[in-house]
Design a protein around this motif. Structure first.
Motif: not given
Length: 182
Positions: A81-82, A91, A96, A168
């Protein structure tokens, strides 16, 4: 230090890559145009050290930290996850981001001269075609479109893309089997 707006072509331990500063939208969009890559396809972030990549990811599960300790640097891309630091234009508006540390001295030396020491990257090729195989091909196909193509060495990539693992959930999920066996 390189200018944030420059586009880079570079060797890695797997295939040749193209990259731009992740926080320079103009450079990232130019990279998409050079490749003819659909903006719906996300990029990954690469650096020479994990501490430069961690600000872009929310959290690293214990199993992912073990993968990092075992396979970084190397042909492994991990998807997390960003964080808010990671722009949507990298992205493709997904939540993500993939990260990787190549096992290639030339690439690591290149990132030392980039502000933040991180590049938004993908393979160096025109979309739908194989990545370039060597420095000469990189110059021939992209020399007039890319600001910096480095390094020119005798290193030969194995030509196999990195293994991609989604990190994730509670367990790792292999999305693409590459040269690192998990």
């Amino acid at each position: 230090m390189y200018n944030k707006e420059e586009i880079f072509g570079f060797e890695t331990d797997t295939v040749w890559g193209i990259g731009a500063h992740p926080l320079c939208e103009k450079a990232v969009k130019k990279m998409y145009i050079i490749k003819g890559r659909a903006e719906a396809k996300p990029l990954i972030l690469m650096s020479n050290k994990i501490e430069y990549l961690l600000p872009y990811v929310e959290s690293v599960p214990k199993y992912a930290m073990e993968l990092i300790k075992t396979h970084f640097p190397g042909g492994l891309t991990l998807i997390f996850k960003k964080t808010e630091k990671c722009p949507d234009y990298i992205t493709s508006k997904k939540d993500t981001i993939g990260i990787r540390i190549p096992n290639h001295k030339g690439f690591c030396d290149l990132t030392e001269n980039i502000e933040g020491k991180v590049l938004a990257t993908t393979s160096l090729n025109y979309s739908g075609f194989p990545p370039v195989k060597n420095y000469e091909e990189a110059i021939l196909k992209f020399g007039e479109k890319i600001n910096v193509i480095k390094p020119k060495t005798a290193f030969i990539q194995d030509g196999t893309a990195s293994t991609v693992v989604l990190c994730t959930g509670s367990v790792p999920v292999i999305l693409r089997q590459g040269n690192v066996v998990i």
